[in-house]
Scaffold this active site. Structure first.
Site, mmCIF file in Angstrom:
data_model
loop_
_atom_site.group_PDB
_atom_site.id
_atom_site.type_symbol
_atom_site.label_atom_id
_atom_site.label_comp_id
_atom_site.label_asym_id
_atom_site.label_seq_id
_atom_site.Cartn_x
_atom_site.Cartn_y
_atom_site.Cartn_z
ATOM 1 N N GLU A 96 -9.637 -9.180 13.666
ATOM 2 C CA GLU A 96 -8.958 -8.734 12.432
ATOM 3 C C GLU A 96 -7.824 -7.770 12.764
ATOM 4 O O GLU A 96 -7.857 -7.090 13.789
ATOM 5 C CB GLU A 96 -9.968 -7.980 11.543
ATOM 6 C CG GLU A 96 -10.566 -8.791 10.418
ATOM 7 C CD GLU A 96 -9.602 -8.977 9.239
ATOM 8 O OE1 GLU A 96 -8.380 -8.839 9.416
ATOM 9 O OE2 GLU A 96 -10.085 -9.276 8.150
ATOM 10 N N ASP A 97 -6.854 -7.688 11.860
ATOM 11 C CA ASP A 97 -5.801 -6.687 12.018
ATOM 12 C C ASP A 97 -6.277 -5.326 11.514
ATOM 13 O O ASP A 97 -6.137 -4.316 12.185
ATOM 14 C CB ASP A 97 -4.507 -7.111 11.290
ATOM 15 C CG ASP A 97 -4.736 -7.507 9.827
ATOM 16 O OD1 ASP A 97 -5.909 -7.604 9.395
ATOM 17 O OD2 ASP A 97 -3.745 -7.718 9.113
ATOM 18 N N ASP A 100 -10.202 -2.514 5.562
ATOM 19 C CA ASP A 100 -9.894 -1.513 4.539
ATOM 20 C C ASP A 100 -11.125 -1.379 3.625
ATOM 21 O O ASP A 100 -12.058 -0.638 3.942
ATOM 22 C CB ASP A 100 -8.644 -2.028 3.810
ATOM 23 C CG ASP A 100 -8.066 -1.068 2.801
ATOM 24 O OD1 ASP A 100 -8.086 0.141 3.047
ATOM 25 O OD2 ASP A 100 -7.577 -1.521 1.759
ATOM 26 N N PHE A 149 -0.996 3.079 3.643
ATOM 27 C CA PHE A 149 -0.600 1.682 3.784
ATOM 28 C C PHE A 149 0.345 1.567 4.974
ATOM 29 O O PHE A 149 1.363 2.242 5.040
ATOM 30 C CB PHE A 149 0.084 1.173 2.511
ATOM 31 C CG PHE A 149 0.244 -0.306 2.527
ATOM 32 C CD1 PHE A 149 -0.823 -1.136 2.206
ATOM 33 C CD2 PHE A 149 1.454 -0.893 2.913
ATOM 34 C CE1 PHE A 149 -0.700 -2.514 2.264
ATOM 35 C CE2 PHE A 149 1.587 -2.273 2.960
ATOM 36 C CZ PHE A 149 0.507 -3.074 2.635
ATOM 37 N N ARG A 162 6.445 -7.583 9.461
ATOM 38 C CA ARG A 162 5.450 -7.977 10.480
ATOM 39 C C ARG A 162 6.014 -7.861 11.894
ATOM 40 O O ARG A 162 5.286 -7.645 12.847
ATOM 41 C CB ARG A 162 5.023 -9.438 10.277
ATOM 42 C CG ARG A 162 4.198 -9.692 9.030
ATOM 43 C CD ARG A 162 3.520 -11.056 9.136
ATOM 44 N NE ARG A 162 3.058 -11.559 7.856
ATOM 45 C CZ ARG A 162 1.896 -11.248 7.283
ATOM 46 N NH1 ARG A 162 1.080 -10.419 7.870
ATOM 47 N NH2 ARG A 162 1.555 -11.760 6.115
HETATM 48 P P1 IMP Z 1 -10.024 -5.410 2.963
HETATM 49 O O1 IMP Z 1 -10.564 -6.726 2.452
HETATM 50 O O2 IMP Z 1 -9.769 -4.454 1.843
HETATM 51 O O3 IMP Z 1 -10.859 -4.805 4.057
HETATM 52 O O4 IMP Z 1 -8.590 -5.681 3.525
HETATM 53 C C1 IMP Z 1 -8.368 -6.453 4.613
HETATM 54 C C2 IMP Z 1 -7.002 -7.092 4.552
HETATM 55 O O5 IMP Z 1 -6.106 -6.397 3.660
HETATM 56 C C3 IMP Z 1 -6.380 -7.040 5.906
HETATM 57 O O6 IMP Z 1 -6.700 -8.170 6.668
HETATM 58 C C4 IMP Z 1 -4.901 -6.939 5.563
HETATM 59 O O7 IMP Z 1 -4.361 -8.235 5.413
HETATM 60 C C5 IMP Z 1 -4.835 -6.234 4.244
HETATM 61 N N1 IMP Z 1 -4.562 -4.782 4.401
HETATM 62 C C6 IMP Z 1 -5.409 -3.751 4.205
HETATM 63 N N2 IMP Z 1 -4.827 -2.563 4.433
HETATM 64 C C7 IMP Z 1 -3.547 -2.860 4.788
HETATM 65 C C8 IMP Z 1 -2.412 -2.039 5.170
HETATM 66 O O8 IMP Z 1 -2.453 -0.795 5.249
HETATM 67 N N3 IMP Z 1 -1.276 -2.721 5.465
HETATM 68 C C9 IMP Z 1 -1.167 -4.077 5.427
HETATM 69 N N4 IMP Z 1 -2.206 -4.865 5.080
HETATM 70 C C10 IMP Z 1 -3.380 -4.269 4.756
#
Ligand code: IMP
Length: 177
Positions: A96-97, A100, A149, A162
């Site tokens: 994963e990148d 959150d 963010f 990106r």
């Molecule tokens: P989650 O489902 O809330 O854990 O979010 C995961 C996905 O949200 C990641 O794979 C990202 O694509 C996107 N994401 C969450 N935080 C950020 C951020 O700070 N910048 C860019 N993308 C984010």
């Protein structure tokens, strides 16, 4: 623009992570089939750089998920492209990148569990632990970051930014639309 993690720091940490993962696989799964799955699109750079440092033979595949719109999660996690490889009895590494709220990862883990892999290992470049809605177990974390963010190094805001080699926080005036 505020650089949060420089290109050099990212590279150094990926080398450390790959060393740990190489060791971990050799110790824990020496005779298993290993599948590395890239979570598109944000993980593309991290996935390719990490993968080049993995010394064990691995199978690769890709899954595309959508959840974020602009700067916040939509709470509606959708699978846009599923993997095609059979993961039954294999050891799956989800790359994963950023984690959150944990909703995306939770969806991926539930989906993969139904397919009876031997194990699921989670590796993320970035972690925002203070934002968690669902508790998810992460095995390898590159950097813990504050609840800001961030973009760059594969991460986007509305598909932009990106292609920067470092990770940075967007200023208010950089958010168009
Ligand atoms: P989650 O489902 O809330 O854990 O979010 C995961 C996905 O949200 C990641 O794979 C990202 O694509 C996107 N994401 C969450 N935080 C950020 C951020 O700070 N910048 C860019 N993308 C984010």
């Amino acid at each position: 623009m505020k650089v949060l993690i420089s290109q050099e720091k990212i590279q150094d940490r990926i080398t450390e992570l790959s060393d740990s993962i190489n060791k971990f696989i050799l110790e824990k799964y020496p005779n298993d089939d290993i599948v590395f799955i890239c979570v598109l699109t944000g993980s593309i750079f991290f996935f390719s750089e990490l993968l080049r440092k993995i010394k064990i033979e691995v199978i690769t595949d890709y899954i595309k998920i959508s959840s974020y719109q602009g700067k916040s999660t939509s709470y509606n996690v959708k699978i846009l492209k599923d993997i095609s490889v059979d993961i039954t009895d294999k050891v799956v590494f989800v790359i994963e990148d950023i984690v959150d709220t944990g909703l995306t990862l939770n969806k991926i883990i539930s989906l993969f569990r139904e397919r009876n892999p031997k194990d699921i290992i989670i590796c993320t470049l970035l972690d925002k632990p203070s934002q968690r809605i669902i508790d998810v177990k992460i095995d390898f974390v590159g950097f813990e970051i504050p609840p800001e963010f961030v973009v760059g190094y594969g991460l986007d805001y509305n598909e932009k930014f990106r292609n920067k080699p470092y990770i940075y926080c967007l200023e208010e005036d950089e958010y168009a639309n």
